[in-house]
Design a protein around this motif. Sequence first.
Motif, mmCIF file in Angstrom:
data_model
loop_
_atom_site.group_PDB
_atom_site.id
_atom_site.type_symbol
_atom_site.label_atom_id
_atom_site.label_comp_id
_atom_site.label_asym_id
_atom_site.label_seq_id
_atom_site.Cartn_x
_atom_site.Cartn_y
_atom_site.Cartn_z
ATOM 1 N N ALA A 165 -82.932 23.015 -10.668
ATOM 2 C CA ALA A 165 -81.971 23.949 -10.073
ATOM 3 C C ALA A 165 -81.249 24.684 -11.198
ATOM 4 O O ALA A 165 -81.243 24.232 -12.350
ATOM 5 N N GLU A 166 -80.649 25.815 -10.853
ATOM 6 C CA GLU A 166 -80.001 26.639 -11.885
ATOM 7 C C GLU A 166 -78.538 26.875 -11.521
ATOM 8 O O GLU A 166 -78.237 27.267 -10.381
ATOM 9 N N LEU B 245 -80.754 19.947 -13.138
ATOM 10 C CA LEU B 245 -80.034 21.223 -13.008
ATOM 11 C C LEU B 245 -79.776 21.741 -14.410
ATOM 12 O O LEU B 245 -79.338 20.996 -15.297
ATOM 13 N N ALA C 271 -78.172 20.384 -5.460
ATOM 14 C CA ALA C 271 -79.302 19.739 -6.138
ATOM 15 C C ALA C 271 -79.313 18.238 -5.841
ATOM 16 O O ALA C 271 -80.368 17.646 -5.589
ATOM 17 N N GLN D 98 -74.447 24.783 -8.383
ATOM 18 C CA GLN D 98 -75.476 24.207 -7.509
ATOM 19 C C GLN D 98 -75.575 22.680 -7.603
ATOM 20 O O GLN D 98 -76.459 22.076 -6.995
ATOM 21 N N ALA D 99 -74.695 22.027 -8.342
ATOM 22 C CA ALA D 99 -74.821 20.582 -8.556
ATOM 23 C C ALA D 99 -74.868 19.780 -7.247
ATOM 24 O O ALA D 99 -75.789 18.975 -7.046
#
Lengths: 347, 347
Positions: free
Chosen positions: A321-322, A345, A330, A326-327
């Motif tokens: 993930a980016e 991530l 993810a 977004q933690a």
Amino acid sequence: VIGSRQWILARRPRGPVQAGDFALREEAVFEPGEGEAVAATRWLSFEPAMRGWLDDAPDRWGRTAGVAAPGYGVTVDVGEVVKGPAVAEVVASRRPDLHPGDLVRGLFGWREHVSLGTGAGFQRLDPSVPVPVALGVLGGTGLTAYMGIVSVGSAVAGETVVVSGAAGAVGSVAGQIARIRGCRVIGIAGGAEKRRWLLEACRFDEVVDYKAEDVAVRLRQLCPDSIDVYFDNVGGPALEAAIANMAVHGRIVLCGLVSSYDSARDGTSPGGPGNLFHLIARRVSMQGYLLSDYADRLPEAAAWLRDREAAGELAHREDIAEGFEQAPAAFLRLFSGANQGKQLLRL
Amino acid sequence: VIGSRQWILARRPRGPVQAGDFALREEAVFEPGEGEAVAATRWLSFEPAMRGWLDDAPDRWGRTAGVAAPGYGVTVDVGEVVKGPAVAEVVASRRPDLHPGDLVRGLFGWREHVSLGTGAGFQRLDPSVPVPVALGVLGGTGLTAYMGIVSVGSAVAGETVVVSGAAGAVGSVAGQIARIRGCRVIGIAGGAEKRRWLLEACRFDEVVDYKAEDVAVRLRQLCPDSIDVYFDNVGGPALEAAIANMAVHGRIVLCGLVSSYDSARDGTSPGGPGNLFHLIARRVSMQGYLLSDYADRLPEAAAWLRDREAAGELAHREDIAEGFEQAPAAFLRLFSGANQGKQLLRL
């Protein structure tokens, strides 16, 4: 002094963990003091066991579940930064052993910057290994798989090994280790894409797609009463189906029980396998384990994995993930089965 | 030729086994042929595992449950004499190795007379040992307890051992073996009388009366997170409560699962323990076993038990029913918890 974000635990999850259980907080980052360094987080790594760290509900025995649950002793308080493994790059240093550009790994948590004082725990990364590989197949993921198959399960050539959560980070490596050791390997995973990857890239002998097939019926067809080692990441109905087909003197290796991590805490547990009498009739062992108990075998395992990975014999993939924001999303992918391989991530 | 009675399986039990599942049949007994002997049954011995022998229902995996269930491969067909261990006295013989008055033990079944041809399996009894003792604490009962505590559980001095079904034939001996080895022993049994016997005669350190106390709460008080060995005869809620309190690297020895023998077959299984994640967090093993796997250690175990019993260090008691017609009723006592010690029947 610059602004830096952190994800904190906003509330304890009730049942399935949700994005709303987390909240972003901004704090200032200070210049390092004497003997300190400041590092900028580059990668976060996610593991199912982190679900247990978020929990603190008293269970029916009046005890804090977090103490004994899959968190294995780590807990996160409400309002505290979420704990988790990360890789960070030193950006400023007033300690002689760390220099800007150094990559370090540790349980830094979901934060954009981490302060590394004298007491901080971290390991340096080998710059020749890509970070996703170091965090995945050559990290705790691969080492956990190795110990489960080799030290706990004692899988040997000619045996039948079944792996649940087979397309996951640990499961896919566990199955390949067993295959390289000469075992017949059957995976359980969800979806045609995962099934194809396990057959073609990981070269499993058989894969049961639990979303399309009845696991109990398929295991009965593929390995009736003949599972020598069952490497379990999920618990639930797959565990019950495997118990029903264990060989005499078979070994069940309990690595994870993802299916129960939520329900075990909210009082809705559907109960465990109802067929434990097979464990007596077939003289089967079921053994839970943690990587931390196998420190003496870590060098051997790390060398084995490094050699096999370098030779291209171990397929692996990372689900990257980016963006720091977004933690939570993810992390949630681990429990929906959405992730394909090691969930990471990149910041 | 005289008349002789047999108990046959009249129908397969549905759920809890009932007296009506059995029927009496009368047959003639013939004089022994050349190379044969005829023996009159003097004792019947009952074990919970015999419940599984009566079962033949396909389970949800499409398999005959009797193959894998607690019967361990022995089955009884409808219309067939019920199988079970017995002691018989030779009353007529045309084989040179057996003489009237000889006592033999074997899986003769619920019949008043047994024919011992050349292929018959039996062992002679030591005439200096009372039959109830030979069938109980010095027989399979005591040997099973020994292997469970010593070989499977590896209980050593200073450890905490919890035994369920503690007042039963196997459980009471298992607890005493652990106590003699220097362990702290906690029993789980039902009723004030059993509790008193375990404390006073068997010298357990503590006994939880599951009919009067909450087992989960009491184990939490007596041995929080500190059970080194759990010797299980019952499964069910006691197993779940024990799992919740296992020590790190604890061992669960699965000897029997009486609570599930009926329900596992009639489709009403309430499920097994819902807290298996404790097995991971605490790195606990759960191992099912059968006495038959430990042939090489039988002489050592038999000698140990004989010496301790002769020295008066092993309390034991036998629950002796009277009269052949009471065989089903005596068997049913195992499942209601009515029996006090080894359940036998004297003809």
